[in-house]
Every structure is written in structure tokens, then in C-alpha cells.
Design an enzyme around this catalytic site. Structure first.
Site, PDB file in Angstrom:
ATOM      1  N   LYS A 212       0.477  18.866  39.432  1.00  0.00           N
ATOM      2  CA  LYS A 212      -0.961  18.595  39.277  1.00  0.00           C
ATOM      3  C   LYS A 212      -1.643  18.692  40.629  1.00  0.00           C
ATOM      4  O   LYS A 212      -1.128  18.213  41.630  1.00  0.00           O
ATOM      5  CB  LYS A 212      -1.181  17.196  38.679  1.00  0.00           C
ATOM      6  CG  LYS A 212      -0.813  17.110  37.189  1.00  0.00           C
ATOM      7  CD  LYS A 212      -1.148  15.747  36.627  1.00  0.00           C
ATOM      8  CE  LYS A 212      -0.641  15.599  35.209  1.00  0.00           C
ATOM      9  NZ  LYS A 212      -1.616  15.944  34.179  1.00  0.00           N
TER      10      LYS A 212
ATOM     11  N   GLU B  69      -3.274   6.871  28.080  1.00  0.00           N
ATOM     12  CA  GLU B  69      -3.577   7.985  27.178  1.00  0.00           C
ATOM     13  C   GLU B  69      -4.278   7.447  25.940  1.00  0.00           C
ATOM     14  O   GLU B  69      -3.981   6.340  25.488  1.00  0.00           O
ATOM     15  CB  GLU B  69      -2.292   8.680  26.759  1.00  0.00           C
ATOM     16  CG  GLU B  69      -1.553   9.307  27.930  1.00  0.00           C
ATOM     17  CD  GLU B  69      -0.323  10.080  27.473  1.00  0.00           C
ATOM     18  OE1 GLU B  69      -0.430  11.283  27.259  1.00  0.00           O
ATOM     19  OE2 GLU B  69       0.727   9.439  27.304  1.00  0.00           O
TER      20      GLU B  69
ATOM     21  N   HIS C 295       7.330  10.492  35.450  1.00  0.00           N
ATOM     22  CA  HIS C 295       6.000  10.749  36.019  1.00  0.00           C
ATOM     23  C   HIS C 295       5.517   9.611  36.928  1.00  0.00           C
ATOM     24  O   HIS C 295       5.066   9.837  38.048  1.00  0.00           O
ATOM     25  CB  HIS C 295       4.971  10.955  34.905  1.00  0.00           C
ATOM     26  CG  HIS C 295       5.298  12.068  33.962  1.00  0.00           C
ATOM     27  ND1 HIS C 295       5.937  13.214  34.356  1.00  0.00           N
ATOM     28  CD2 HIS C 295       5.061  12.215  32.630  1.00  0.00           C
ATOM     29  CE1 HIS C 295       6.083  14.015  33.303  1.00  0.00           C
ATOM     30  NE2 HIS C 295       5.561  13.431  32.245  1.00  0.00           N
TER      31      HIS C 295
HETATM   32  C1  BG6 Z   1       4.780  14.160  28.866  1.00  0.00           C
HETATM   33  C2  BG6 Z   1       5.118  13.020  27.939  1.00  0.00           C
HETATM   34  O1  BG6 Z   1       5.833  14.360  29.772  1.00  0.00           O
HETATM   35  O2  BG6 Z   1       3.581  13.868  29.551  1.00  0.00           O
HETATM   36  C3  BG6 Z   1       3.979  12.791  26.966  1.00  0.00           C
HETATM   37  O3  BG6 Z   1       6.311  13.325  27.226  1.00  0.00           O
HETATM   38  C4  BG6 Z   1       2.675  12.592  27.712  1.00  0.00           C
HETATM   39  O4  BG6 Z   1       4.241  11.677  26.133  1.00  0.00           O
HETATM   40  C5  BG6 Z   1       2.449  13.716  28.724  1.00  0.00           C
HETATM   41  O5  BG6 Z   1       1.626  12.584  26.776  1.00  0.00           O
HETATM   42  C6  BG6 Z   1       1.268  13.396  29.602  1.00  0.00           C
HETATM   43  O6  BG6 Z   1       0.963  14.522  30.391  1.00  0.00           O
HETATM   44  P1  BG6 Z   1      -0.524  14.793  30.883  1.00  0.00           P
HETATM   45  O7  BG6 Z   1      -0.407  15.961  31.796  1.00  0.00           O
HETATM   46  O8  BG6 Z   1      -1.333  15.082  29.663  1.00  0.00           O
HETATM   47  O9  BG6 Z   1      -0.973  13.541  31.561  1.00  0.00           O
END
Ligand code: BG6
Length: 478
Positions: A177, A211, A235
Site C-alpha cells: 500500500k 472494516e 497485516h
Molecule cells: C485480507 C483479509 O487479507 O485483507 C480480509 O483476508 C480483509 O479479511 C482484507 O478484508 C483487507 O484488505 P484491504 O486492503 O481491503 O484493507
């Protein structure tokens, strides 16, 4: 600048990740002129397609998932001309000879394992058996990299049978990112922040990845994983590492990864009192987690908040608060570095507390914000207010900034260029599991259900209490 001609094989070329991320990312790089005419992009899967059928599939995928502004018929057709398809059985013999025939021996060849980890061993072994596992071969593997330390180790050992660590690209797309990379630029290309970047000046750090969506579409996987394995182990951990690591001597793969590894190894073990697990209930006309996954007994968490610390000279005494969850009020991801108060207020006790906060916003509008305290304008005496020095990328960088490259664009091109800086090393992934496993073991032993929280809220009340009891509070999820 175009990269050198390459062959890229996407195993799982008809799957969800290929559709949503990999193919659109390749198309965007193609539109940017980075993919040379001679490049071969090969989808491989079990579905019955010929080249023409797969090209039509790729075309539909691009129309659905690439930015509308890039979707011109001519460009899509030219891109699709570079795409081929091989029907292949990961566990059998079908397709492998045909694949070996169209792969060039004299170029970079990348094999993207966009399939479940249960197929990694079969794919690696067959690549080897059919002569496609030479020095110029790179393999790309997606998370989840294992389910716990033991399974991650097993995967590492198994891949190491045929590939050297320098050939293995473990993706954590958060590292691709723009803002996450910018975090390193902010820290290591400015004089302003680094001298203050320690427990003497930083009160605490909070990382939120909230989210608004639920788990629909991935129920089976998610119910086995939960927020701790799906987000925290990878993450969130990567964000924490980049915030906390020592300056690497160079922006080079092992220099960066060595420093991240040291952070993970220095993380405090988290005790149950410092963890809150939650599971969303119905709300805002949406079903609750148990209905979403179709398992009324599930004790999987869709939310987790925790407090940890880093036992080293830089960070001893500075708490790190991390929270992530699904079906929360909004899609907000940010890292906030909350500095301490000035040691003495010359403006008197009434001036209140005015901590500087540096916020790195990943979502929704990528950018960086620095909260500073100034005098409230006007003749009314010395009253203090906090205002943001705001650098939203879209506003500051002007037109085109809304086309901030997707993480996968950067990462796939890094695979082709052979740059592993933004990929996780095997020992790093194992260390992250070594920290995660005991946390999960503690709550499994206690056997408590996660706390319910309403869809569209900010998570369970107890998560707020986790900070309140330390005299701090979470930033708003807006
Ligand atoms: C993924 C997870 O690795 O990352 C998901 O498995 C999550 O559950 C996603 O929704 C979030 O990614 P981003 O880029 O949309 O924040």
C-alpha cells in the site's frame, strides 16, 4: 519504464483473487506501459477454457474490477492478446507438459500460487519435476501462510525443498500500500520525526483496521481463521513492525526484514486481561456473524483489540494498542502516533491537554495528518486549539492521485524485478506465529465466547475500556 520480458503463471487463474486483484493489477501496469510486448501472462486452473475463452474471461474481469477510466476497448484487447490459458491439475499430470513447453528458459518466470496452501506442496513439486524450478524461477505465495507456527514451519520446510529463500515471495498486500511505504519515507527521509520516535516522547501508538463489510463470501475460510489469524498475525503485525523498527542501514530486503524480525521477537506476550474479542450481531438490516457463517455454535472472533509492548530501549514503557474488526461503523484504517504532552504548560492548567498526533491514514483517503496546537485566532486572549496539518494525497498531489496504485501492482512488479523488500521472509512469518499462538491458546483454554457487538458500531464496549483504564482513548472510527 518497462520491465524485462517475463513469464507469469497464475495458478488459480480463474479464482477470486485473480479476478479482484491480480488480473486488474497487471492490466493497470500494462496501461502504465510497464509490461513489455513479449511478456506472457498465463492463467492456469482446472476450468475448461481455451485461450480465447480465457481472454473473454479476463476481459470481463477487467471491465468489472479495473478503474473505468482505463477501460478502453483497444487497450483491453491488446492486453488480452498477451494472455494464455493452460488447463492444469495441481495434483495430477494434466497440463504440466504443455505449461513447460510455453515457458521460456531464458527469462524471469514467476509462478503465483493463488490457491489454498494445501496445494502449495503439489505445485512446488511439479514445477520441480517438469524442469521449471531453476534459479530464475520465483514463486509467489499468498496469506494465510499457515494456521499456526507448526503449519507455517511445515510450509517453509516444504517450499525450501525446491526453492531458495531468495526465490520465495510471501505476500502481505499491506506492505504494497502506498501509505504504508510512505510510512518508511516519513520516518527515514525526514529529520523531524525520528529524534522523537521513542518512549521518551511518544505516549502510545494505536493501530486500527476497521472494516464495514462482514465475512459474506468467505465464510468457510474466515470461520476457521478469525480476526487474530486473518488480520492481526500479518497485516497489523507488519504495520506495527514498520512503525517500531530501527532504521535499516539500506532500503534492501534483508536489511529491512532483519529489523522487522527484531521487533516481532521483542514483542511482549499478551495476557488475557489485555485482549478483547468480539463477534458481530445483526444490525443495520444485516445478519449477524453466526447467520453469515451458517454456524450457530461458532466462537470465532470477528473483532479483536489488544494491548502489547516492545521490550527494547526505544519502546520500553510505550503501549501499542491494536484493533481490527468486521462490520464496524466505517472502513477506517490508520496508525496514530500520539506524542506526550509538553512537560509544562506556560498557558496554565486551563489550557488543557494538547498532544501532537501524527496519523498515517490508509483508508479511506490515503494521507498523513499531523495534529498541532495553535492559538485560536482572534482577540480573545491565549486560547489553544488543535488543528490538523493535513496532507491528503488526492488533494496535495493533484489530479491522478486518486489512481494511487493498488498494492498488488507494486508487489507483482517487484516479483518480476526480483526485489523482496516488501515481502515477508520465512523466519518473520514464523516469529509472528510464535507471538500469536499463545494468545489464541489462552482463550481457547478459557473457552469463553467472544463478546457480542452490534453491526455498525465500534466494537464491544470492553474494547473502549481497554484504553480508558489507562487514561487513554481510541480515535474515532469515522
Ligand atoms: C485480507 C483479509 O487479507 O485483507 C480480509 O483476508 C480483509 O479479511 C482484507 O478484508 C483487507 O484488505 P484491504 O486492503 O481491503 O484493507
Amino acid at each position: 519504464i518497462p520491465v524485462d520480458p517475463f513469464d507469469l503463471v497464475v495458478f488459480g487463474g480463474t479464482g477470486d483473487l485473480a479476478r479482484r486483484k491480480i488480473l486488474p493489477a497487471l492490466y493497470r501496469r500494462f496501461c502504465a506501459g510497464q509490461i513489455p510486448d513479449e511478456a506472457n501472462i498465463i492463467g492456469a486452473a482446472r476450468s475448461e477454457f481455451d485461450d480465447a475463452g480465457y481472454r473473454a474471461f479476463v476481459r470481463d474481469t477487467i471491465l468489472e474490477f479495473a478503474p473505468v477510466t482505463l477501460c478502453e476497448d483497444g487497450a483491453i484487447d491488446t492486453f488480452c492478446d498477451r494472455v494464455r490459458y493452460i488447463k492444469l491439475d495441481a495434483r495430477g499430470d494434466e497440463g504440466w507438459e504443455a505449461l513447460a513447453r510455453i515457458i521460456h528458459a531464458d527469462r524471469v518466470r514467476a509462478f503465483y500460487f493463488s490457491v489454498g496452501p494445501q496445494l502449495f506442496a503439489d505445485l512446488a513439486e511439479r514445477l520441480h519435476r517438469h524442469g521449471m524450478a531453476s534459479g530464475e524461477t520465483r514463486i509467489v505465495v499468498e496469506k494465510p501462510f499457515g494456521h499456526d507456527l507448526a503449519s507455517a514451519r511445515e510450509l517453509n520446510t516444504m517450499l525450501a525443498r525446491h526453492f531458495d529463500e531468495t526465490q520465495i515471495y510471501r505476500i502481505d498486500h499491506y506492505l504494497g500500500k502506498e501509505t504504508v511505504q510512505n510510512l518508511m519515507a516519513i520516518r527515514f527521509a525526514n529529520m523531524l520525526f525520528e529524534p522523537l520516535w521513542n518512549s521518551q516522547y511518544v505516549d502510545h501508538i494505536q493501530i486500527t483496521v476497521a472494516e464495514s463489510m462482514g465475512v459474506a463470501g468467505r465464510e468457510e475460510f474466515y470461520d476457521r481463521a478469525g480476526a487474530m489469524r486473518d488480520m492481526m498475525q500479518n497485516h497489523m503485525m507488519q504495520l506495527l513492525c514498520l512503525i517500531a523498527m530501527e532504521p535499516p542501514a539500506k532500503f534492501e530486503p534483508d536489511a529491512v526484514r532483519d529489523e522487522k524480525l527484531k521487533v516481532i521477537r521483542a514483542l511482549d506476550t499478551v495476557v488475557l486481561d489485555d485482549i478483547v474479542r468480539g463477534q458481530y450481531e445483526a444490525g443495520e438490516d444485516k445478519p449477524g456473524y453466526l447467520d453469515d457463517v451458517g454456524n450457530s455454535e461458532s466462537t470465532t472472533e470477528s473483532f479483536v483489540a489488544l494491548k502489547t509492548g516492545i521490550g527494547n530501549w526505544r519502546w520500553a514503557g510505550t503501549p501499542f494498542y491494536l484493533r481490527t474488526g468486521k462490520r464496524l461503523r466505517a472502513r477506517t484504517s490508520e496508525i496514530a502516533v500520539v506524542f506526550k504532552d509538553a512537560p509544562h504548560s506556560i498557558f496554565g492548567a486551563d489550557a488543557g491537554r494538547h498532544a501532537n498526533i501524527l496519523t498515517i491514514v490508509l483508508q479511506p483517503n490515503e494521507g498523513i495528518e499531523l495534529g498541532v496546537t495553535i492559538k485560536e485566532p482572534g482577540p480573545g486572549g491565549m486560547r489553544l486549539i488543535d488543528v490538523p496539518l493535513d496532507m491528503s494525497f488526492a488533494e496535495t498531489l493533484g489530479p491522478g492521485a486518486e489512481l494511487v496504485p493498488d498494492a498488488y501492482e507494486r508487489l507483482i512488479m517487484d516479483v518480476i524485478r526480483g526485489n523482496q523488500t516488501l515481502f515477508m521472509r520465512g523466519d518473520e512469518v514464523e516469529a509472528a506465529w510464535r507471538w500469536t499462538d499463545p494468545i489464541i491458546a489462552q482463550w481457547e483454554e478459557k473457552g469463553e465466547r467472544p463478546l457480542p457487538y452490534e453491526s455498525g458500531s465500534t466494537g464491544p464496549e470492553d474494547a473502549l475500556a481497554l484504553m480508558h483504564r489507562d487514561g487513554r482513548r481510541w480515535r474515532e472510527i469515522r
